[in-house]
Design a protein around this motif. Structure first.
Motif, PDB file in Angstrom:
ATOM      1  N   ARG A   1      22.749 -30.343  46.538  1.00 40.74           N
ATOM      2  CA  ARG A   1      22.035 -30.127  45.281  1.00 40.74           C
ATOM      3  C   ARG A   1      22.953 -30.393  44.088  1.00 40.74           C
ATOM      4  NH1 ARG A   1      17.291 -27.201  45.779  1.00 40.74           N
ATOM      5  NH2 ARG A   1      16.972 -27.815  43.613  1.00 40.74           N
TER       6      ARG A   1
ATOM      7  N   GLU B   1      23.196 -34.066  43.663  1.00 35.55           N
ATOM      8  CA  GLU B   1      21.947 -34.548  43.067  1.00 35.55           C
ATOM      9  C   GLU B   1      21.906 -34.277  41.565  1.00 35.55           C
ATOM     10  OE1 GLU B   1      17.086 -33.953  43.627  1.00 35.55           O
ATOM     11  OE2 GLU B   1      18.516 -32.868  44.908  1.00 35.55           O
ATOM     12  N   LEU B   2      22.366 -33.089  41.164  1.00 28.57           N
ATOM     13  CA  LEU B   2      22.415 -32.774  39.741  1.00 28.57           C
ATOM     14  C   LEU B   2      23.412 -33.678  39.021  1.00 28.57           C
ATOM     15  CD1 LEU B   2      21.694 -31.028  37.301  1.00 28.57           C
ATOM     16  CD2 LEU B   2      23.421 -29.377  38.058  1.00 28.57           C
TER      17      LEU B   2
ATOM     18  N   LEU C   1      21.902 -37.007  38.367  1.00 29.44           N
ATOM     19  CA  LEU C   1      20.979 -36.990  37.228  1.00 29.44           C
ATOM     20  C   LEU C   1      21.739 -36.969  35.901  1.00 29.44           C
ATOM     21  CD1 LEU C   1      18.255 -34.487  38.490  1.00 29.44           C
ATOM     22  CD2 LEU C   1      18.004 -36.948  38.179  1.00 29.44           C
TER      23      LEU C   1
ATOM     24  N   ALA D   1      13.842 -34.550  35.160  1.00 27.53           N
ATOM     25  CA  ALA D   1      14.295 -34.328  36.528  1.00 27.53           C
ATOM     26  C   ALA D   1      15.364 -33.244  36.584  1.00 27.53           C
ATOM     27  CB  ALA D   1      14.839 -35.632  37.108  1.00 27.53           C
ATOM     28  N   CYS D   2      16.241 -33.206  35.581  1.00 26.96           N
ATOM     29  CA  CYS D   2      17.270 -32.161  35.522  1.00 26.96           C
ATOM     30  C   CYS D   2      16.640 -30.783  35.357  1.00 26.96           C
ATOM     31  CB  CYS D   2      18.238 -32.465  34.383  1.00 26.96           C
ATOM     32  SG  CYS D   2      19.484 -31.183  34.084  1.00 26.96           S
TER      33      CYS D   2
ATOM     34  N   SER E   1      13.660 -29.903  36.261  1.00 28.00           N
ATOM     35  CA  SER E   1      12.982 -29.560  37.503  1.00 28.00           C
ATOM     36  C   SER E   1      13.964 -29.073  38.557  1.00 28.00           C
ATOM     37  CB  SER E   1      12.211 -30.780  38.024  1.00 28.00           C
ATOM     38  OG  SER E   1      11.620 -30.514  39.275  1.00 28.00           O
ATOM     39  N   LEU E   2      15.180 -29.619  38.549  1.00 22.79           N
ATOM     40  CA  LEU E   2      16.160 -29.246  39.566  1.00 22.79           C
ATOM     41  C   LEU E   2      16.799 -27.893  39.281  1.00 22.79           C
ATOM     42  CD1 LEU E   2      17.696 -30.151  42.115  1.00 22.79           C
ATOM     43  CD2 LEU E   2      19.379 -31.206  40.615  1.00 22.79           C
ATOM     44  N   VAL E   3      17.170 -27.636  38.023  1.00 21.90           N
ATOM     45  CA  VAL E   3      17.884 -26.402  37.696  1.00 21.90           C
ATOM     46  C   VAL E   3      16.958 -25.285  37.230  1.00 21.90           C
ATOM     47  CG1 VAL E   3      19.940 -27.714  37.101  1.00 21.90           C
ATOM     48  CG2 VAL E   3      18.328 -27.119  35.303  1.00 21.90           C
TER      49      VAL E   3
END
Length: 375
Positions: free
Chosen positions: A49, A52-53, A56, A125-126, A128-130
């Protein structure tokens, strides 16, 4: 009947305990190995993860570089249109030159819209991820600092020896293999019968038959596992151990095979990026500045400025792409290497409204001492 329980012939209570022979150790080893595997799997998932961050954020940084550069081209083109209109008013230019400039500016504006779209997507997208609002970089210098920190760290780690066995996914496979080994030992231990010890007390009321009123007994029973003595479980555990062992070996072999190629790719992309940022772009911007001054002084035709501006715009986009390719190479190499001690990475802690972008003539390369690492 007044006292129904008094008519029961006898009462009895008992305690029994099955003694596991040769099974307690394998069970404990299996539990410890599974705990280690779960922790390593959690570390591996967290690291994925984080990568992935970081990917982004790299997209956000490169889109910021592209956006700032193309905006500078738009501003420069707008000023050039004003100069061309002044020259046309003095009968020194032609309407065709103005039309060509407007087309170039329109092309640059389309690139601005594309870069803004990429940046907005990266922010979404960032978030949504964090699970929280992500903000853009404040300037192209901050974006360069973020990208350069990752490139520097990956370049340093590529030259140092690292033990791939410390990767969390490899540690998880090793722990699962040890758990399967303990499970096989536990299955083979099923062939050893576990004795059951029973202690009982009986209170008998049928004394007329000659029974004892109170009696205490101790018994030991021993099962005989003739047919099922854990052979199926042992084979299944051996199969799992073999699968985890082979998967671990393949993972290490694949990582060792990929590292040299990834290191070479990073070196090549880093050389390309540094050539564009430190040599080609400053020279191109200096040429554009000289051509624009010559055009304003009516020493060169306006078409030369149009061609120079188009070349600089293409180089700005290519420079951002070189940063993106180099960052992707650095991140791919980092994912193959074992984690290091955590430190404070360079993050885009920036306000929601970005600062006024710099013009291409102020192109500089920024560096930072922050070295981002993945735990």
């Amino acid at each position: 009947m007044a006292r129904p329980f008094a008519s029961i012939p006898n009462y009895g209570v008992g305690l029994s305990y099955t003694v596991p022979l040769g099974k307690r150790g394998p069970r404990q080893d299996r539990a410890v190995a599974l705990e280690r595997a779960a922790r390593a799997s959690l570390d591996a998932g967290t690291r994925e993860r984080a990568i992935e961050l970081a990917r982004l954020l790299g997209t956000l940084a490169t889109s910021t570089l592209r956006l700032v550069g193309v905006r500078g081209i738009v501003d420069s083109g707008t000023r050039a249109i004003a100069v061309a209109e002044d020259r046309l008013a003095s009968s020194f230019g032609t309407p065709l030159d103005i039309d060509r400039l407007k087309i170039e500016v329109a092309r640059a504006e389309q690139q601005v819209l594309s870069a803004e779209s990429d940046r907005t997507y990266a922010l979404a997208a960032c978030a949504s991820l964090v699970g929280m609002t992500c903000r853009p970089f404040r300037s192209d210098g901050e974006a360069r600092s973020f990208l350069t920190a990752w490139l520097d760290q990956a370049s340093r780690r590529a030259t140092t020896a690292a033990s791939l066995e410390e990767r969390p996914d490899v540690r998880a496979l090793d722990a699962y293999g040890k758990a399967a080994t303990a499970e096989a030992r536990l299955a083979r231990a099923q062939a050893i019968p576990d004795p059951t010890v029973r202690l009982g007390y009986v209170h008998d009321r049928f004394l007329i038959s000659g029974n004892q009123q109170n009696s205490l007994n101790l018994s030991v029973s021993l099962p005989l596992p003739f047919f099922d003595h854990g052979q199926a479980q042992a084979r299944a555990a051996e199969s799992k151990r073999s699968r985890f062992s082979q998967q671990r070996v393949k993972t290490l072999q694949a990582a060792r095979a990929k590292l040299p190629a990834l290191t070479q790719r990073l070196a090549a992309q880093r050389e390309r990026q540094e050539a564009l940022s430190t040599r080609i772009m400053p020279q191109a911007l200096a040429v554009l500045s000289n051509v624009e001054r010559a055009v304003e002084g009516r020493l060169l035709p306006l078409s030369d400025a149009i061609q120079a501006r188009r070349a600089v715009g293409e180089l700005l986009v290519e420079e951002a792409d070189s940063f993106a390719d180099a960052f992707d190479a650095a991140l791919t190499l980092t994912a193959e290497l074992p984690p290091t001690a955590p430190s404070t990475p360079a993050t885009p802690a920036t306000p929601a409204t970005p600062a006024t972008p710099a013009t291409p003539a102020k192109h500089t390369t920024h560096t930072t001492n922050a070295a981002p690492t993945l735990k």
